[in-house]
Design an enzyme around this catalytic site. Sequence first.
Site, PDB file in Angstrom:
ATOM      1  N   ASP A  13       0.813  -1.376   0.060  1.00  0.00           N
ATOM      2  CA  ASP A  13       0.016   0.024  -0.020  1.00  0.00           C
ATOM      3  C   ASP A  13       0.874   1.349  -0.165  1.00  0.00           C
ATOM      4  O   ASP A  13       0.355   2.507   0.588  1.00  0.00           O
ATOM      5  CB  ASP A  13      -1.014   0.076   1.178  1.00  0.00           C
ATOM      6  CG  ASP A  13      -1.876  -1.321   1.220  1.00  0.00           C
ATOM      7  OD1 ASP A  13      -2.237  -1.609   0.007  1.00  0.00           O
ATOM      8  OD2 ASP A  13      -1.923  -1.529   2.174  1.00  0.00           O
ATOM      9  N   LYS A  16       1.764   2.157  -5.106  1.00  0.00           N
ATOM     10  CA  LYS A  16       2.286   1.456  -6.489  1.00  0.00           C
ATOM     11  C   LYS A  16       1.472   1.713  -7.535  1.00  0.00           C
ATOM     12  O   LYS A  16       1.646   1.944  -8.554  1.00  0.00           O
ATOM     13  CB  LYS A  16       2.355   0.021  -6.400  1.00  0.00           C
ATOM     14  CG  LYS A  16       3.428  -0.474  -5.153  1.00  0.00           C
ATOM     15  CD  LYS A  16       3.653  -2.121  -4.921  1.00  0.00           C
ATOM     16  CE  LYS A  16       2.293  -2.674  -4.226  1.00  0.00           C
ATOM     17  NZ  LYS A  16       2.016  -2.201  -2.713  1.00  0.00           N
ATOM     18  N   GLY A  40      -4.458  -4.434  -3.634  1.00  0.00           N
ATOM     19  CA  GLY A  40      -5.277  -3.386  -4.050  1.00  0.00           C
ATOM     20  C   GLY A  40      -4.730  -2.058  -4.533  1.00  0.00           C
ATOM     21  O   GLY A  40      -4.037  -1.339  -3.508  1.00  0.00           O
ATOM     22  N   HIS A  41      -4.565  -1.807  -5.832  1.00  0.00           N
ATOM     23  CA  HIS A  41      -3.924  -0.728  -6.331  1.00  0.00           C
ATOM     24  C   HIS A  41      -4.983   0.441  -6.798  1.00  0.00           C
ATOM     25  O   HIS A  41      -5.759   0.191  -7.498  1.00  0.00           O
ATOM     26  CB  HIS A  41      -3.090  -1.115  -7.429  1.00  0.00           C
ATOM     27  CG  HIS A  41      -1.986  -2.108  -6.922  1.00  0.00           C
ATOM     28  ND1 HIS A  41      -1.350  -2.784  -7.790  1.00  0.00           N
ATOM     29  CD2 HIS A  41      -1.547  -2.784  -5.847  1.00  0.00           C
ATOM     30  CE1 HIS A  41      -0.418  -3.545  -7.149  1.00  0.00           C
ATOM     31  NE2 HIS A  41      -0.587  -3.578  -5.807  1.00  0.00           N
ATOM     32  N   GLN A 224       2.013  -6.090  -3.240  1.00  0.00           N
ATOM     33  CA  GLN A 224       2.550  -6.090  -1.847  1.00  0.00           C
ATOM     34  C   GLN A 224       3.621  -5.324  -1.567  1.00  0.00           C
ATOM     35  O   GLN A 224       3.887  -4.541  -2.386  1.00  0.00           O
ATOM     36  CB  GLN A 224       2.710  -7.679  -1.461  1.00  0.00           C
ATOM     37  CG  GLN A 224       1.492  -8.448  -1.333  1.00  0.00           C
ATOM     38  CD  GLN A 224       0.858  -8.892  -2.372  1.00  0.00           C
ATOM     39  OE1 GLN A 224       1.390  -9.488  -3.073  1.00  0.00           O
ATOM     40  NE2 GLN A 224      -0.471  -8.662  -2.646  1.00  0.00           N
TER      41      GLN A 224
HETATM   42  P1  GDP Z   1      -0.809   0.166  -3.570  1.00  0.00           P
HETATM   43  O1  GDP Z   1      -1.455  -0.936  -3.017  1.00  0.00           O
HETATM   44  O2  GDP Z   1       0.747   0.399  -3.257  1.00  0.00           O
HETATM   45  O3  GDP Z   1      -1.096   0.660  -5.008  1.00  0.00           O
HETATM   46  O4  GDP Z   1      -1.447   1.269  -2.789  1.00  0.00           O
HETATM   47  P2  GDP Z   1      -2.959   1.508  -2.263  1.00  0.00           P
HETATM   48  O5  GDP Z   1      -3.677   1.990  -3.412  1.00  0.00           O
HETATM   49  O6  GDP Z   1      -3.453   0.671  -1.606  1.00  0.00           O
HETATM   50  O7  GDP Z   1      -2.995   2.560  -1.213  1.00  0.00           O
HETATM   51  C1  GDP Z   1      -2.255   4.107  -1.563  1.00  0.00           C
HETATM   52  C2  GDP Z   1      -3.366   5.126  -1.060  1.00  0.00           C
HETATM   53  O8  GDP Z   1      -2.805   6.255  -1.365  1.00  0.00           O
HETATM   54  C3  GDP Z   1      -4.480   5.045  -2.280  1.00  0.00           C
HETATM   55  O9  GDP Z   1      -5.711   5.465  -1.654  1.00  0.00           O
HETATM   56  C4  GDP Z   1      -3.887   6.279  -2.986  1.00  0.00           C
HETATM   57  O10 GDP Z   1      -4.986   6.711  -3.883  1.00  0.00           O
HETATM   58  C5  GDP Z   1      -3.416   7.087  -2.171  1.00  0.00           C
HETATM   59  N1  GDP Z   1      -2.160   7.720  -2.544  1.00  0.00           N
HETATM   60  C6  GDP Z   1      -1.127   7.330  -3.282  1.00  0.00           C
HETATM   61  N2  GDP Z   1      -0.353   8.384  -3.761  1.00  0.00           N
HETATM   62  C7  GDP Z   1      -0.555   9.641  -2.735  1.00  0.00           C
HETATM   63  C8  GDP Z   1      -0.188  10.957  -2.532  1.00  0.00           C
HETATM   64  O11 GDP Z   1       1.199  10.983  -2.843  1.00  0.00           O
HETATM   65  N3  GDP Z   1      -0.617  11.169  -1.587  1.00  0.00           N
HETATM   66  C9  GDP Z   1      -1.929  10.980  -1.052  1.00  0.00           C
HETATM   67  N4  GDP Z   1      -2.183  11.931  -0.069  1.00  0.00           N
HETATM   68  N5  GDP Z   1      -2.391   9.903  -1.210  1.00  0.00           N
HETATM   69  C10 GDP Z   1      -1.833   9.164  -2.227  1.00  0.00           C
HETATM   70  P1  IMO Z   2      -1.012  -4.266  -2.127  1.00  0.00           P
HETATM   71  O1  IMO Z   2      -0.604  -4.775  -3.282  1.00  0.00           O
HETATM   72  C1  IMO Z   2      -0.785  -4.481   2.227  1.00  0.00           C
HETATM   73  C2  IMO Z   2      -0.812  -8.719   4.009  1.00  0.00           C
HETATM   74  C3  IMO Z   2      -2.121  -9.232   4.509  1.00  0.00           C
HETATM   75  C4  IMO Z   2      -1.575 -10.000   5.548  1.00  0.00           C
HETATM   76  C5  IMO Z   2      -0.356 -10.554   4.817  1.00  0.00           C
HETATM   77  C6  IMO Z   2      -0.895 -12.083   3.983  1.00  0.00           C
HETATM   78  O2  IMO Z   2      -2.166  -3.536  -2.334  1.00  0.00           O
HETATM   79  O3  IMO Z   2       0.340  -3.416  -1.692  1.00  0.00           O
HETATM   80  P2  IMO Z   2      -2.377 -12.879   2.075  1.00  0.00           P
HETATM   81  O4  IMO Z   2      -3.802 -12.640   1.953  1.00  0.00           O
HETATM   82  O5  IMO Z   2      -1.536 -12.217   1.121  1.00  0.00           O
HETATM   83  O6  IMO Z   2      -2.210 -14.335   2.543  1.00  0.00           O
HETATM   84  O7  IMO Z   2      -2.028 -11.953   3.677  1.00  0.00           O
HETATM   85  O8  IMO Z   2      -0.210  -9.909   3.813  1.00  0.00           O
HETATM   86  N1  IMO Z   2      -1.361  -8.226   2.421  1.00  0.00           N
HETATM   87  C7  IMO Z   2      -1.250  -6.869   1.923  1.00  0.00           C
HETATM   88  N2  IMO Z   2      -0.991  -5.744   2.724  1.00  0.00           N
HETATM   89  N3  IMO Z   2      -0.972  -4.526   0.798  1.00  0.00           N
HETATM   90  C8  IMO Z   2      -1.190  -5.528   0.036  1.00  0.00           C
HETATM   91  O9  IMO Z   2      -1.196  -5.552  -1.441  1.00  0.00           O
HETATM   92  C9  IMO Z   2      -1.398  -6.878   0.815  1.00  0.00           C
HETATM   93  N4  IMO Z   2      -1.341  -8.135   0.339  1.00  0.00           N
HETATM   94  C10 IMO Z   2      -1.458  -8.674   1.494  1.00  0.00           C
HETATM   95  O10 IMO Z   2      -2.889  -7.976   5.222  1.00  0.00           O
HETATM   96  O11 IMO Z   2      -1.100  -9.226   6.685  1.00  0.00           O
HETATM   97 MG    MG Z   3      -2.762  -1.527  -1.800  1.00  0.00          MG
END
Ligand code: GDP
Ligand code: IMO
Ligand code: MG
Length: 430
Positions: A13, A16, A40-41, A224
């Site tokens: 998170d 990416k 979840g991207h 991840q």
């Molecule tokens: P990922 O799994 O690495 O793709 O990240 P996620 O999408 O799960 O979580 C990142 C969150 O931060 C999302 O809600 C994005 O919209 C948000 N986000 C990404 N870059 C920025 C940033 O530079 N500033 C802020 N405030 N939010 C951001």
């Molecule tokens: P993105 O791509 C954050 C965490 C879960 C748990 C551990 C194992 O959005 O960054 P799993 O279901 O993979 O067996 O769970 O890994 N986890 C993540 N945490 N971002 C993710 O993906 C994750 N995918 C799995 O919360 O701790």
């Molecule tokens: Mg994510």
Amino acid sequence: MSNVAVIGVQWGDEGKGKIVDWLSEKADVIVRFQGGHNAGHTLVVDNVTYKLKLLPSGIVRKNKVSIIGNGVVIDPWALLDEIKQMEKLGIKINVDNLFIADNATLILPFHIELDEIREDLKDTDKIGTTKRGIGPAYEDKIGRRAIRVMDLANEKNLSKKMDTILFHHNLIRKGLKKKTIDKDPLMKELIKISSTILKFSKPIWKEIEDLKKKNKTILFEGAQGILLDVDHGTYPYVTSSNTVAGASLVGSGCGPDTINYILGIVKAYTTRVGEGPFPTELKNEVGEKIGERGKEFGTVTNRKRRCGWLDAVLVKQSCIISGVNGIALTKIDVLDEFKELYICVAYKLYGKEIDYFPSAPQDQIAVKPIYKLMDGWLQNTKGIKKWDDLPINAKKYISFIKDFCGVKISSISTSPSREDSILIEDPFKH
Ligand code: GDP
Ligand code: IMO
Ligand code: MG
């Protein structure tokens, strides 16, 4: 143009999705190579939010090829559902812009159930998985009894493979006193969707080789983060795949010379979802404030993410393990309203100072962070697009990360929106 691998450097998170989407303007092909719909991207494009789980983030742009590599575990129903959701948002998905590796492993309903059963059985030592069946599906892959995309093409073969996998799972289920799985209804459900999945399926290694020969630019999209890597992460509180840059090659079928630049995504502070050690975690109002400002709720499970200060020891270590060439620093704007900021620069372990994160779980829990105090900037950085426009203390914070980790800063993200980023070093020009 170079090919770039985008890798999460912390516990996932990091942002990416936003960075892959932003960079994919310059790429022709976007490849997911590990993980599954535990990812979840989030992308924000012209005020529309897209939440991608299995589909590569390049899918929202026209004229790009999105590839789901062999290293990904695919829940076929989740994939079809995601395709439907994206089509509702006006995204066109067809055999010309989505390829799925014919040798990718399938997640089946009993994997999800087993993931849930195991997590719910435990009073302590829960992993806090996403309950998407990721671990059980990878276990079957390594156990050489998985059902793969290509198996959907031949009903007789599929039936034999189903006997093998169900023999294993029904033994476990009997031990757990759960109802055993009936083969026929599951076969029926799979056959119903098989042609829809198979139409996207190809030998991906060959497609990538052809695309390389045509000088197409490839962006590998990690899921991840390095601290969730099954070898290098906070085991056993990890996911069941390798998340480091090297996995992009194994998970798509190409050689090390394919990748020219490894871009590590680093959040300006630290978050983690699920259980496991987290030295800089803030279980107080500061952690709450970071979570609120950063909207730190899981994209997949909607769980509240644990929040804490930036752990530069972990970032440095992860960058070394994954060979990161440049950092994309995200969510700097979330720190705009903090007078003081702390960065972890070493640990105390049983009274002794150490400069790395130990591998034994009991030591990972025992380490106490040693912090460097930095002055906050107390100014708005949201939406800034030029380095020169950043407040001086934000520049100092970023420069400290660069110097401490010994890795260049490639870009800085200042909001969830695609265009709100500062480019310092173009990863494609290497
Ligand atoms: P990922 O799994 O690495 O793709 O990240 P996620 O999408 O799960 O979580 C990142 C969150 O931060 C999302 O809600 C994005 O919209 C948000 N986000 C990404 N870059 C920025 C940033 O530079 N500033 C802020 N405030 N939010 C951001
Ligand atoms: P993105 O791509 C954050 C965490 C879960 C748990 C551990 C194992 O959005 O960054 P799993 O279901 O993979 O067996 O769970 O890994 N986890 C993540 N945490 N971002 C993710 O993906 C994750 N995918 C799995 O919360 O701790
Ligand atoms: Mg994510």
